[in-house]
Design an enzyme around this catalytic site. Structure first.
Site, PDB file in Angstrom:
ATOM      1  N   THR B 190      -7.662 -22.999-120.421  1.00 33.94           N
ATOM      2  CA  THR B 190      -6.833 -22.072-119.675  1.00 33.94           C
ATOM      3  C   THR B 190      -5.712 -21.631-120.570  1.00 33.94           C
ATOM      4  OG1 THR B 190      -5.508 -21.673-117.726  1.00 33.94           O
ATOM      5  CG2 THR B 190      -5.239 -23.803-118.770  1.00 33.94           C
ATOM      6  N   ASN B 394     -10.937  -5.775-123.387  1.00 33.48           N
ATOM      7  CA  ASN B 394     -10.483  -6.289-124.672  1.00 33.48           C
ATOM      8  C   ASN B 394     -10.377  -5.244-125.760  1.00 33.48           C
ATOM      9  OD1 ASN B 394      -9.918  -9.212-124.448  1.00 33.48           O
ATOM     10  ND2 ASN B 394     -11.889  -9.080-123.408  1.00 33.48           N
TER      11      ASN B 394
END
Lengths: 398, 398
Positions: B190, B394
């Protein structure tokens, strides 16, 4: 070194053809045949995937049994004949046998290769028809280009090349065709490459030259990081040229450099024709203390989705390069690291500088140099961006 | 085990808020603040990337100096404060200091975290304004949801959870907020997760529980295989509950399982909210002779672009799974291997079967079980597909 035309039929003693056998629903060429006038000394390098396709297993066996008596290569595209069990092995053997019988060659003289979708049995009736058609055709016509065309899958461009060496009577030639644009990565980065030469060489030296040259060329390109089940590089030497190699001397070195040049040409064609490619990046990791570390870092950077999408988006998130380098762990000393993009330093003395003019990403070719400053070893990887088109090609490929 | 509302403010002794400080041009929340009523025992787990962001370096130092006197966490999104050199370290320290001074806390009592773009200095004037605004606000209002919202970057969903254990007087609670949807992979999957609890526990046991629970949860998810520079998991215990843990006994085990549950909930939220995700795949490698091999194969399969695009395209190229497994090399024994997709066997006894009904790929959730048949070890990875949207996010992220 002189570039010449002719591809795999440039060296003395070879014929080649490609025909539409009916495997590809599009009606495009899908059966490729290369035949030599006489027995060839041959060598091969194959995928290291545990799940080797049937033609890989069969060709490895043929090469082991008859490495100096090979007469040609039969290949198909549209179906990889992989994960097809015993039936697949029989089918691959049958492909070779049809050619052997047609020309009256002995057993174990024809090598086999397949490329295309994994997990479906070959449609053997269609393939038999196609192979016989190719055998008929090759008697009247010889074309390296057709042969190259017939091994294409998602490739958009025909890949062939040839060069010759001339010094008085001692000339020789090397030619090649290749295919590959996805599943391009670790151990041998093409799906198929067939090389012909007329150099006089022993089987041992030919195998060594091929293995080493593959290491220096195909193993240094990466499109998607996936490893194929069908990767195959064959080289066949007709030994019809005057140039003779019997040991690891200067002449061997000369031949080896020529061979590397040929494989490198095909390798670069594969990178440039990578699935959905809009950018080509050369990632050089230099001054590492171990070659394996240089390779690890170049692959980490070259296969990073964030860097690939950055290249595609022409979006100057240069920090992603550092993040990828840093993920390689304890081998990095930030205070010694220098990172350059097209000769401009973006990181040095533990300080991130960024690129002074971000228009650089509009170039098709991007050079990334990563100087670890900890030793003398290096590794260079050629890789690509990741585009919508890559996703589309691979999401829809059936 | 009982799910409750409240997120990080469910355990006794915590307040939280999130405000729009002006870092995000969109005007969305970007400053997140968690404050405790009294000193907390605290622990942290951080990215293993060599290029740790400034707040990671600063928070590691604060935790080392004052592991039992932490009063809260200040975090921002929109800028990762990474690759920002000495200035970045000063800025991270300043973020903590503003909160410490505002509330009259001692030095080294506020932990810091940042997430967002790499390589740009923090806009400190804006951040100072934002932090003061959050400090003002938290006096009147407390909201875990706002706090969670303020650490989002490309996340599309707020990630928070809380549970409680009740048995007579010995109750305790654990709450968490998290963020992450790209750069999700190897060591701690994470970018940020902040956990609060009111359990009475020693710092040593809290650190151990956190480290082990991260290993079993965040380290088992992967979106894109990239490793972040900012990954941080903090846990703060107010020690205000009756439930007391002093050694590795049954009570520790109970707390550990609850903590794992909380982290797993956030981890699964992250996978499901992965950039451009349309599919979630659970890849279980079982009966391996080494855990490292099980992990290697599950990551090879889970990070394969060909498999990710197959999932996205709902295109039954199941053979790609075998190709990816086979690329892991000598540890695979095809005759012992069994591969199942949602409980249907697609490969067994060295024979590829394929999926009887390819509609399976229309499901959002795909289970892939890879039984190596060589031992007792296992590893499970949760991963996603690769969509046009991933590339878009992205390629355009600045």
């Amino acid at each position: 070194m002189q570039k010449i035309s002719g591809g795999v039929i440039a060296p003395k003693g070879f014929r080649a053809i490609g025909v539409a056998g009916g495997i590809k629903i599009s009606g495009k060429k899908d059966i490729s045949l290369i035949i030599s006038d006489g027995p060839c000394v041959a060598a091969g390098v194959f995928t290291e995937n545990i799940f080797k396709a049937a033609p890989v297993i069969v060709s490895m066996e043929i090469l082991k049994r008859n490495p100096t008596g090979i007469r040609g290569i039969i290949a198909n595209s549209g179906n990889a004949n992989c994960l097809t069990g015993e039936k697949g092995i029989e089918d691959a053997k049958k492909m070779a046998k049809i050619v052997e019988e047609y020309f009256g060659f002995e057993e174990n003289t024809i090598l086999v290769a397949s490329t295309g979708i994994i997990g479906k049995p070959l449609p053997m009736e269609i393939i038999e028809y196609g192979i016989r058609k190719a055998c008929e055709k090759i008697k009247q016509e010889s074309s390296s280009t057709f042969s190259a065309e017939a091994i294409m899958t998602t490739d958009t461009k025909i890949k062939e090349t040839a060069i010759q060496h001339i010094s008085g009577l001692e000339s020789f030639r090397i030619g090649a065709i290749g295919k590959g644009s996805g599943m391009i990565n670790p151990s041998m980065a093409t799906m198929l490459c067939f090389v012909t030469t007329d150099v006089k060489i022993t089987q041992e030296l030919l195998q060594k030259a091929l293995k080493d040259a593959v290491e220096e060329t195909f193993n240094k390109i990466s499109v998607d990081g996936d490893m194929s089940t069908n990767d195959t590089v064959f080289i066949l030497s007709s030994r019809k040229a005057e140039f003779s190699i019997t040991k690891k001397d200067e002449k061997y070195e000369l031949f080896y450099n020529y061979l590397k040049e040929v494989l490198n040409t095909i390798a670069m064609m594969i990178v440039e024709d990578g699935e959905g490619v809009t950018k080509v990046a050369k990632i050089s990791v230099i001054n590492a203390n171990k070659k394996s570390i240089a390779e690890k870092i170049s692959r980490r950077v070259g296969n990073s989705l964030l860097i690939k999408t950055m290249l595609f988006g022409e979006n100057p998130n240069w920090g992603r390069i550092l993040a990828a380098i840093g993920s390689a762990g304890e081998n990095i000393k930030p205070e010694k690291l220098i990172v350059k993009v097209n000769d401009k330093t973006i990181f040095e003395k533990n300080t991130y500088i960024g690129y002074p003019n971000n228009d650089i990403l509009k170039n098709k070719y991007i050079n990334i140099t990563i100087d670890l400053g900890t030793g003398k070893e290096e590794f260079t990887l050629y890789t690509t961006d990741l585009s919508y088109e890559y996703v589309k090609i691979n999401a829809e490929y059936t």
